[in-house]
Write an enzyme that holds these catalytic residues in place. Structure first.
Site, PDB file in Angstrom:
ATOM      1  N   ASP A 116       0.842  -1.208   0.000  1.00  0.00           N
ATOM      2  CA  ASP A 116       0.000   0.000   0.000  1.00  0.00           C
ATOM      3  C   ASP A 116       0.874   1.254   0.000  1.00  0.00           C
ATOM      4  OD1 ASP A 116       0.884  -0.044   2.613  1.00  0.00           O
ATOM      5  OD2 ASP A 116      -1.102   0.267   3.517  1.00  0.00           O
TER       6      ASP A 116
ATOM      7  N   GLU B  55       9.616  -3.865  10.281  1.00  0.00           N
ATOM      8  CA  GLU B  55       9.992  -2.585   9.672  1.00  0.00           C
ATOM      9  C   GLU B  55      10.534  -1.614  10.715  1.00  0.00           C
ATOM     10  OE1 GLU B  55       7.144  -0.832   7.008  1.00  0.00           O
ATOM     11  OE2 GLU B  55       8.253   1.048   6.883  1.00  0.00           O
TER      12      GLU B  55
ATOM     13  N   LYS C 292      -0.916  -9.429   3.086  1.00  0.00           N
ATOM     14  CA  LYS C 292      -0.154  -8.918   4.238  1.00  0.00           C
ATOM     15  C   LYS C 292      -1.045  -7.946   4.988  1.00  0.00           C
ATOM     16  CE  LYS C 292       3.221  -5.659   3.969  1.00  0.00           C
ATOM     17  NZ  LYS C 292       2.675  -4.650   4.905  1.00  0.00           N
TER      18      LYS C 292
HETATM   19  O1  KIV Z   1       3.541  -1.081   1.642  1.00  0.00           O
HETATM   20  C1  KIV Z   1       4.698  -1.532   1.565  1.00  0.00           C
HETATM   21  O2  KIV Z   1       5.409  -1.357   0.586  1.00  0.00           O
HETATM   22  C2  KIV Z   1       5.188  -2.285   2.717  1.00  0.00           C
HETATM   23  C3  KIV Z   1       6.643  -2.607   2.755  1.00  0.00           C
HETATM   24  C4  KIV Z   1       7.379  -1.418   3.208  1.00  0.00           C
HETATM   25  C5  KIV Z   1       6.934  -3.791   3.592  1.00  0.00           C
HETATM   26  O3  KIV Z   1       4.448  -2.586   3.600  1.00  0.00           O
END
Ligand code: KIV
Length: 302
Positions: free
Chosen positions: A58, A196, A127
């Site tokens: 996102d 992260e 995710k």
């Molecule tokens: O949204 C994204 O790109 C992420 C990554 C930073 C893991 O969640």
């Protein structure tokens, strides 16, 4: 030889990376690679380069759509970009990032939205962000047959609660809580976990305690894999670059240079030249002119 390494087979095809194959790398001590993509050409290039997993993050909201943070990203926007990525990638494991408010309101809504990533977006896993407060949601999505990757530490969807994009887990208490959350997410069924912007030694400790692979971003060398936002790595996002990003190219500058050359060529009438123009056979041209009743081309073609 690993089934996941970027081996080019006789048919020039890499073996498909499943969540199972993804997980198997950890016990073998092999590092996992993941990057983000939001469109077909990037997915194609990542897949051909041999990446293990592609995350349609996102982060789309910031690096492609120009928002200040990820909160305005909708399910429809995510699915639109997931479909483009799915058309470009063949071997990489495809993971769709559940956007803000697509899984927080109720477990039922979370299952339905997770399902849409697989059914409509061509993804193979989702995710989502959060720890203990999301454990039941993770359990329910996994029970529906949908693999879930967790995300702890700096969770950008909670930027307003965290007080900005800042490192997490830097006190003993916060680190202990993060470790507990990681264990709870593993127990709830996550097949992998993003860490992260957390201290490297904490990320290493968590990685050792878990049997599922951890994927670090700003979390040091001790994770089982690494991820970056592709636009950061390529130098395509010019607003800011997090400290933990290594830039492998400066494509924003390269784009600006190319656009400038194009503008100069067109302005100076150097483009399009004969090499970049379409021609027709002389006899067809002559036939056209003779059919124009003796009028010149500029008179007859309006
Ligand atoms: O949204 C994204 O790109 C992420 C990554 C930073 C893991 O969640």
């Amino acid at each position: 030889m690993s089934t996941l390494s970027p081996v080019v087979t006789a048919s020039n095809e890499r073996k498909k990376v499943t969540t199972h194959a993804f997980q198997q790398k950890k016990p073998r001590g092999e590092i996992l690679t993941m990057l983000t993509a939001y469109d077909y050409p990037t997915a194609l290039a990542l897949d051909r380069a041999g990446i293990d997993a592609i995350l349609v993050g996102d982060s789309l909201g910031m690096v492609v759509l120009g928002y200040q943070n990820t909160l305005p990203v909708t399910m429809e926007a995510m699915l639109h970009h997931c479909r483009a990525v799915a058309r470009g990638a063949r071997a990489a494991l495809l993971i769709g990032d559940m956007p803000f408010m697509s899984y927080q309101a109720s477990i039922e809504e979370a299952i339905r939205n997770a399902g849409r990533f697989l059914q409509e977006g061509g993804m193979e896993a989702v995710k989502l962000e959060g720890g203990r407060e999301r454990a039941e949601t993770v359990r329910a999505i996994v029970a529906a047959g949908i693999p879930v990757m967790g995300h702890l530490g700096l969770t950008p969807q909670s930027v307003n609660q965290l007080g900005g994009f800042r490192p997490q887990g830097r006190t003993a208490e916060a680190a202990q809580r993060l470790l507990e959350d990681a264990l709870l997410l593993e127990e709830a069924g996550c097949f992998s976990l993003v860490l992260e912007s957390v201290p490297a030694r904490l990320a290493e400790l968590v990685s050792r305690r878990l049997s599922i692979p951890t994927i670090g971003i700003g979390a040091g060398m001790g994770c089982d894999g690494q991820v970056l936002v592709t636009h950061d790595l390529l130098g395509l996002f010019d607003r800011f670059t997090p400290k933990f990003v290594k830039r492998y190219a400066d494509l924003h500058a390269e784009m600006q240079r190319a656009f400038g050359e194009y503008i100069a060529d067109v302005t100076a009438r150097r483009f399009p030249d004969a090499e970049h123009s379409v021609e027709m056979p002389d006899e067809e041209w002559e036939a056209l002119l003779s059919g124009l009743d003796g009028r010149g081309p500029s008179q007859g073609l309006n």
